[in-house]
Design a protein around this motif. Structure first.
Motif, PDB file in Angstrom:
ATOM      1  N   SER A   1       0.430  -1.340   0.013  1.00  0.00           N
ATOM      2  CA  SER A   1       0.049   0.264   0.526  1.00  0.00           C
ATOM      3  C   SER A   1       1.068   1.313  -0.050  1.00  0.00           C
ATOM      4  CB  SER A   1      -1.385  -0.416   1.360  1.00  0.00           C
ATOM      5  OG  SER A   1       0.280   0.112   2.367  1.00  0.00           O
ATOM      6  N   LEU A   2       2.540   1.245  -0.164  1.00  0.00           N
ATOM      7  CA  LEU A   2       3.285   2.147  -0.205  1.00  0.00           C
ATOM      8  C   LEU A   2       4.724   2.078  -1.420  1.00  0.00           C
ATOM      9  CD1 LEU A   2       3.699   1.830   3.824  1.00  0.00           C
ATOM     10  CD2 LEU A   2       2.199   3.745   2.884  1.00  0.00           C
ATOM     11  N   THR A   3       4.635   3.306  -1.439  1.00  0.00           N
ATOM     12  CA  THR A   3       5.440   3.328  -2.483  1.00  0.00           C
ATOM     13  C   THR A   3       7.267   2.882  -1.454  1.00  0.00           C
ATOM     14  OG1 THR A   3       4.394   4.691  -3.996  1.00  0.00           O
ATOM     15  CG2 THR A   3       6.758   4.371  -4.058  1.00  0.00           C
ATOM     16  N   ILE A   4       7.017   2.006  -1.733  1.00  0.00           N
ATOM     17  CA  ILE A   4       8.065   0.943  -1.007  1.00  0.00           C
ATOM     18  C   ILE A   4       8.916  -0.428  -1.102  1.00  0.00           C
ATOM     19  CG2 ILE A   4       7.154   0.532   0.862  1.00  0.00           C
ATOM     20  CD1 ILE A   4       9.616   1.625   3.069  1.00  0.00           C
ATOM     21  N   ASP A   5      10.373  -0.132  -0.648  1.00  0.00           N
ATOM     22  CA  ASP A   5      10.237  -1.700  -1.526  1.00  0.00           C
ATOM     23  C   ASP A   5      10.060  -2.740   0.059  1.00  0.00           C
ATOM     24  OD1 ASP A   5      12.181  -4.041  -2.427  1.00  0.00           O
ATOM     25  OD2 ASP A   5      12.958  -4.108  -0.233  1.00  0.00           O
ATOM     26  N   ALA A   6       9.633  -3.896  -0.360  1.00  0.00           N
ATOM     27  CA  ALA A   6       9.145  -4.524   0.614  1.00  0.00           C
ATOM     28  C   ALA A   6      10.246  -5.286   1.599  1.00  0.00           C
ATOM     29  CB  ALA A   6       8.051  -5.935  -0.611  1.00  0.00           C
ATOM     30  N   GLU A   7      11.009  -5.706   1.644  1.00  0.00           N
ATOM     31  CA  GLU A   7      12.801  -5.484   2.405  1.00  0.00           C
ATOM     32  C   GLU A   7      12.372  -4.461   3.314  1.00  0.00           C
ATOM     33  OE1 GLU A   7      16.512  -7.641   2.145  1.00  0.00           O
ATOM     34  OE2 GLU A   7      15.752  -7.582   0.139  1.00  0.00           O
TER      35      GLU A   7
END
Length: 259
Positions: free
Chosen positions: A161-167
Motif C-alpha cells: 500500500s506504499l511506495t517502498i520496497d517490501a524488504e
C-alpha cells in the motif's frame, strides 16, 4: 446542555473508563503508529510542496488536540478544522481545479500517522456515539468518515500500500517495533493509553522529510493566515457573532491551541 454535561471532567472520565474494548484497540493503534514511524511523505506519494507546507504541522497539532478536549462537538471541531486546513492547502497548491478526495486522503493519513493522537480510536467512537445526529452531518460527518478511513488504512498499511520496497518496509518496521518495545520496557509501568501515545514521534529528530521543524512551520508568516482561513465562514452562529458557545476553548486562532 449536552455539551456541558459531556464536557464535565467526571462524566467524561466515567465514559472513558467504561470504554474497555476501545482501550485495547487504542493500545494496538499506538503500537502500530510507532512501528510505522519511518513512513515518509514519498512513501504515500505526497508532493514535496505539500510535505513541506506549514499547513501540515497545523493540521497535525489540531488532530492531537482531540485528546485534550472533552465534549464530542469539540473533538469533532478539531477534526473539521484539521481537514479544512489540509483542503485549503491543497486547493491553493494544486493549480487548476479543486482538490479531490484522492488528493486529500493521503495527506490526512500522513498527518494522522505523525500526530500520534492518544486514544484516537476511542475518540472516534465517542464522537460517533455522543454527537447529536442533527449536528453530525454535512462536512463534519464527511471529515469524520475520512478520519475513520485514514485510521483503517494505517491499521492495514503494508509495503503493497506504499511506495517502498517490501524488504525495506519489513526491515524498518521490525526496527521501529523493537525500539517501541525497548522504550516501553525502560519506562515505568503506566496503565494510561495517553502515556503510550508519547511513543509516537511526530518527526524523526524533530524534522520531517523536507527538513521542516515544528518551530519553523509555526513561525512561518503563513501561519496566521492559515489559522484564520481554515475556519473562515464556517464557525459562525446565525447571529453572525463569530463564535459558537464554547468556541474560545478551541479557537484555532489562539496560538495556545498549538502549544
Amino acid at each position: 446542555m449536552a455539551a456541558y454535561i459531556l464536557g464535565n471532567e467526571e462524566v467524561f472520565a466515567s465514559i472513558m473508563a467504561s470504554a474497555t474494548e476501545q482501550e485495547e484497540q487504542d493500545k494496538l493503534l499506538v503500537r502500530r503508529m510507532a512501528c510505522l514511524s519511518f513512513v515518509q511523505p514519498s512513501h504515500l506519494d505526497l508532493k514535496k510542496l505539500h510535505a513541506a507546507h506549514p499547513a501540515l504541522t497545523l493540521a497535525r497539532k489540531m488532530l492531537r488536540r482531540i485528546s485534550t478536549v472533552r465534549a464530542p462537538q469539540e473533538m469533532l471541531e478539531c477534526v473539521f478544522r484539521a481537514a479544512r486546513i489540509i483542503f485549503r492547502m491543497l486547493n491553493e497548491t494544486c493549480g487548476e481545479g479543486a482538490a479531490s478526495a484522492d488528493d486529500f486522503l493521503p495527506v490526512l493519513i500522513y498527518c494522522v500517522l505523525k500526530a500520534g493522537t492518544p486514544r484516537l480510536y476511542t475518540a472516534i467512537e465517542y464522537m460517533s456515539q455522543f454527537r447529536r445526529p442533527s449536528r453530525l452531518s454535512g462536512e463534519r460527518h464527511y471529515y469524520l468518515v475520512q478520519l475513520q478511513t485514514a485510521v483503517a488504512f494505517i491499521e492495514h498499511m503494508d509495503a503493497a500500500s506504499l511506495t517502498i520496497d517490501a524488504e525495506e518496509f519489513h526491515t524498518k518496521y521490525a526496527a521501529a517495533e523493537q525500539a517501541f518495545l525497548d522504550k516501553k520496557e525502560r519506562s515505568e509501568p503506566k496503565s494510561s493509553v495517553e502515556s503510550e501515545g508519547s511513543s509516537v514521534a511526530p518527526w524523526p529528530n524533530g524534522h520531517d522529510e523536507a527538513g521542516v521543524t515544528d518551530k519553523q512551520a509555526l513561525s512561518s508568516n503563513l501561519t496566521e493566515r492559515w489559522q484564520h482561513e481554515a475556519v473562515r465562514g464556517e464557525w459562525r452562529d446565525s447571529g453572525g457573532s463569530g463564535h459558537r458557545s464554547g468556541d474560545q476553548s478551541i479557537d484555532v486562532r489562539d496560538h495556545q491551541t498549538f502549544a
